[in-house]
Motif scaffolding. Sequence first.
Motif, PDB file in Angstrom:
ATOM      1  N   LEU B   5       0.827  -1.210   0.000  1.00  0.00           N
ATOM      2  CA  LEU B   5       0.000   0.000   0.000  1.00  0.00           C
ATOM      3  C   LEU B   5       0.861   1.260   0.000  1.00  0.00           C
ATOM      4  N   ARG B   6       1.977   1.197   0.718  1.00  0.00           N
ATOM      5  CA  ARG B   6       2.828   2.385   0.805  1.00  0.00           C
ATOM      6  C   ARG B   6       3.393   2.766  -0.552  1.00  0.00           C
ATOM      7  N   LEU B   7       3.763   1.734  -1.327  1.00  0.00           N
ATOM      8  CA  LEU B   7       4.322   1.994  -2.655  1.00  0.00           C
ATOM      9  C   LEU B   7       3.238   2.582  -3.563  1.00  0.00           C
ATOM     10  N   GLN B   8       2.043   1.979  -3.493  1.00  0.00           N
ATOM     11  CA  GLN B   8       0.925   2.498  -4.292  1.00  0.00           C
ATOM     12  C   GLN B   8       0.670   3.963  -3.970  1.00  0.00           C
ATOM     13  N   ALA B   9       0.655   4.265  -2.674  1.00  0.00           N
ATOM     14  CA  ALA B   9       0.380   5.641  -2.244  1.00  0.00           C
ATOM     15  C   ALA B   9       1.470   6.573  -2.758  1.00  0.00           C
ATOM     16  N   ALA B  10       2.733   6.129  -2.712  1.00  0.00           N
ATOM     17  CA  ALA B  10       3.840   6.973  -3.173  1.00  0.00           C
ATOM     18  C   ALA B  10       3.709   7.260  -4.661  1.00  0.00           C
ATOM     19  N   ILE B  11       3.342   6.216  -5.421  1.00  0.00           N
ATOM     20  CA  ILE B  11       3.188   6.412  -6.871  1.00  0.00           C
ATOM     21  C   ILE B  11       2.060   7.390  -7.148  1.00  0.00           C
ATOM     22  N   LEU B  12       0.950   7.232  -6.433  1.00  0.00           N
ATOM     23  CA  LEU B  12      -0.186   8.134  -6.623  1.00  0.00           C
ATOM     24  C   LEU B  12       0.198   9.575  -6.267  1.00  0.00           C
ATOM     25  N   SER B  13       0.947   9.739  -5.169  1.00  0.00           N
ATOM     26  CA  SER B  13       1.389  11.074  -4.767  1.00  0.00           C
ATOM     27  C   SER B  13       2.217  11.727  -5.865  1.00  0.00           C
ATOM     28  N   LEU B  14       3.166  10.955  -6.411  1.00  0.00           N
ATOM     29  CA  LEU B  14       4.024  11.499  -7.466  1.00  0.00           C
ATOM     30  C   LEU B  14       3.202  11.872  -8.691  1.00  0.00           C
ATOM     31  N   ALA B  15       2.220  11.034  -9.016  1.00  0.00           N
ATOM     32  CA  ALA B  15       1.376  11.316 -10.177  1.00  0.00           C
ATOM     33  C   ALA B  15       0.597  12.606  -9.973  1.00  0.00           C
ATOM     34  N   LEU B  16       0.033  12.761  -8.768  1.00  0.00           N
ATOM     35  CA  LEU B  16      -0.721  13.982  -8.463  1.00  0.00           C
ATOM     36  C   LEU B  16       0.169  15.211  -8.560  1.00  0.00           C
ATOM     37  N   LEU B  17       1.413  15.065  -8.047  1.00  0.00           N
ATOM     38  CA  LEU B  17       2.364  16.173  -8.097  1.00  0.00           C
ATOM     39  C   LEU B  17       2.650  16.547  -9.542  1.00  0.00           C
ATOM     40  N   ALA B  18       2.911  15.546 -10.368  1.00  0.00           N
ATOM     41  CA  ALA B  18       3.231  15.798 -11.775  1.00  0.00           C
ATOM     42  C   ALA B  18       2.065  16.489 -12.479  1.00  0.00           C
ATOM     43  N   VAL B  19       0.865  15.984 -12.246  1.00  0.00           N
ATOM     44  CA  VAL B  19      -0.316  16.582 -12.890  1.00  0.00           C
ATOM     45  C   VAL B  19      -0.479  18.031 -12.439  1.00  0.00           C
ATOM     46  N   GLY B  20      -0.332  18.250 -11.145  1.00  0.00           N
ATOM     47  CA  GLY B  20      -0.496  19.601 -10.602  1.00  0.00           C
ATOM     48  C   GLY B  20       0.516  20.563 -11.191  1.00  0.00           C
ATOM     49  N   LEU B  21       1.776  20.118 -11.245  1.00  0.00           N
ATOM     50  CA  LEU B  21       2.826  21.005 -11.752  1.00  0.00           C
ATOM     51  C   LEU B  21       2.624  21.302 -13.238  1.00  0.00           C
ATOM     52  N   LEU B  22       2.229  20.252 -13.977  1.00  0.00           N
ATOM     53  CA  LEU B  22       2.012  20.452 -15.432  1.00  0.00           C
ATOM     54  C   LEU B  22       0.868  21.428 -15.656  1.00  0.00           C
ATOM     55  N   ALA B  23      -0.210  21.268 -14.899  1.00  0.00           N
ATOM     56  CA  ALA B  23      -1.367  22.153 -15.063  1.00  0.00           C
ATOM     57  C   ALA B  23      -0.975  23.594 -14.745  1.00  0.00           C
ATOM     58  N   TRP B  24      -0.185  23.736 -13.670  1.00  0.00           N
ATOM     59  CA  TRP B  24       0.278  25.083 -13.271  1.00  0.00           C
ATOM     60  C   TRP B  24       1.138  25.681 -14.377  1.00  0.00           C
ATOM     61  N   GLU B  25       2.079  24.863 -14.862  1.00  0.00           N
ATOM     62  CA  GLU B  25       2.988  25.339 -15.911  1.00  0.00           C
ATOM     63  C   GLU B  25       2.177  25.789 -17.133  1.00  0.00           C
ATOM     64  N   ALA B  26       1.187  24.967 -17.512  1.00  0.00           N
ATOM     65  CA  ALA B  26       0.404  25.248 -18.717  1.00  0.00           C
ATOM     66  C   ALA B  26      -0.491  26.466 -18.523  1.00  0.00           C
ATOM     67  N   ALA B  27      -0.940  26.681 -17.264  1.00  0.00           N
ATOM     68  CA  ALA B  27      -1.882  27.758 -17.010  1.00  0.00           C
ATOM     69  C   ALA B  27      -1.221  29.129 -17.047  1.00  0.00           C
ATOM     70  N   VAL B  28       0.100  29.164 -16.872  1.00  0.00           N
ATOM     71  CA  VAL B  28       0.784  30.458 -16.837  1.00  0.00           C
ATOM     72  C   VAL B  28       0.997  30.948 -18.281  1.00  0.00           C
ATOM     73  N   PRO B  29       0.447  32.112 -18.645  1.00  0.00           N
ATOM     74  CA  PRO B  29       0.640  32.609 -20.012  1.00  0.00           C
ATOM     75  C   PRO B  29       2.096  32.996 -20.246  1.00  0.00           C
ATOM     76  N   ARG B  30       2.528  32.777 -21.471  1.00  0.00           N
ATOM     77  CA  ARG B  30       3.908  33.122 -21.766  1.00  0.00           C
ATOM     78  C   ARG B  30       4.095  34.622 -21.673  1.00  0.00           C
TER      79      ARG B  30
END
Lengths: 299, 276
Positions: B5-30
């Motif tokens: 379960l701990r490994l699953q949770a870690a993978i999910l955490s990393l995925a959420l982080l990646a999605v969040g950062l990508l969305a933030w990056e994309a949302a910022v206008p050049r």
Amino acid sequence: MSKSFLSVEGLAKRFPAPKGGKPLTVFEHVNFTVEKGEFVCIIGHSGCGKSTILNVLAGLDEASEGAVIMGGREVKGPSLDRGVVFQNYSLLPWLSALKNVTFAVRARHPDWRREKVTAHAYRHLEMVGISDGAEHRKPSQLSGGMRQRVSIARAFATQPELLLLDEPFGALDALTRGVIQDELLKVWGETHQTVFMITHDVDEAIYLADRILLMTNGPFAQVAESVEISLPRPRSRDAIVEDPRYYRIRNHLVHFLARRSKEMSGERRREPGARPTTVRFDAEGEPPAGGPRLYAVND
Amino acid sequence: MTMPLRLQAAILSLALLAVGLLAWEAAVPRQTLATELTELELLMGMGAQRAGVPPPSAVFERAVTMLSDPFYVRGPNDKGIGVQLAYSIWRVLAGYGLAALIALPLGFLIGMSPLAYRALDPFIQVLRPISPLAWMPLALFIIRDSQASAIFVIFICSIWPMLINTAFGVAGVRKDWLNVARTHELGALRTAFTVILPAAAPTIITGMRISIGIAWLVIVAAEMLVGGTGIGYFVWNEWNNLDLTSVIFAILVIGVVGMALDAFFGAVQRAVSFSE
């Protein structure tokens, strides 16, 4: 009589009247003695004040009247000379079984070196069958029976002159209870300490005790009788039931608990200085004069 | 396919982080630099109407530069992030330590004595809900030193949970355990240290854990007020510099340090806890 090791004189516990109520006397005129090395059990219904008497003996509670004299001195406050085993074990849960015992040994012998304290603790844990790593477990990782063994080891390890046991086996299953009773007898036999024990179990009392004190029901409870258990020691469970005295004693106790404890309660029947009536069952012969006839065991 | 379960949770955490950062990056206008605009665009005011929030990539770059040299000091307004953090942690520990020195013995007293409890309870009840920053003007006036005033504010905010929990823990020690101490003829001091303290330790440490969390929350605000040094001052200073990249990085650092402080007390709590 006055030379007894432990002497309880005119003990009473009263509570002042609550608002709009009457004052409550739990027990009064409690007089009895215990000789050195004797194993005494006290039996009575809930609410008769057995535990209070034991706590007064331990120095944890104070009686409203009367005094307890042990070894020629009045009992005032708790002391290492009186070890207590509580029904709920009262082990310190953050310490391992061994540390619980060394805690007590160190309190008794502050001048002992660490190795000596540990060796002493180990010896008493082994007497009650706690060894092979179980001594390093915390109480929460031990079964009820194991915890009570540790508690008994802790009490014996301080080598008190008087050991007070408050229904020590009440929470245990019958098998474990039998095993620990034997261990208690073994340790008692080796150390010759004086034991005062509360129990609800008639068979347990007969198996263990030299003498059984019978208490009437509260309020105004009293120690009415002192039944001498003349069964020879060492006792074995299967042998004592063959003894003709066994069922006569047992019937007497059961009858007392079922009927006479009630009949004798609720009023001031006895004189302040009255001692409990001594009841003895000889191997042959008649029940004591004034004693009850025989009743069915499951009366 | 049976992952722990701990490994699953870690993978999910990393995925959420990646999605969040990508969305933030994309949302910022050049953003376009002023020099890249044509003269017409400059005249028409066709550049971005509003400065954007910096993207995570910029924050990451800033983190690398700042963490590669955290302890430089180039004048009063230009100190490395490590230096600023050290000031804040020092203030928190000083105020917190003073609070512990008073709260633990006093809590013991209140827990042991119903008289002390009743006598001190009204004061505690009135003083406890006061926002620690409300003390700041009074502290500045009386102490006449902004650094010491910040420490005082930490002291006053971290004392209450420790005091109340210590008193509560000490008062709640089971009577059976106290009877064990009594039947073993332990003196008052030995009873306090060998029975009451271990029995109350889980509750006391919980109070200390709450206190350190509050102290870390308050130090940021206190340093914004008193200024000079510290991570709170750093955040405010970078806001005045309109350097939001540094502000965001500082916010992350505050979170990480707070987590570390809490984790430390969490470990202590596990060490002293026991089950019955």
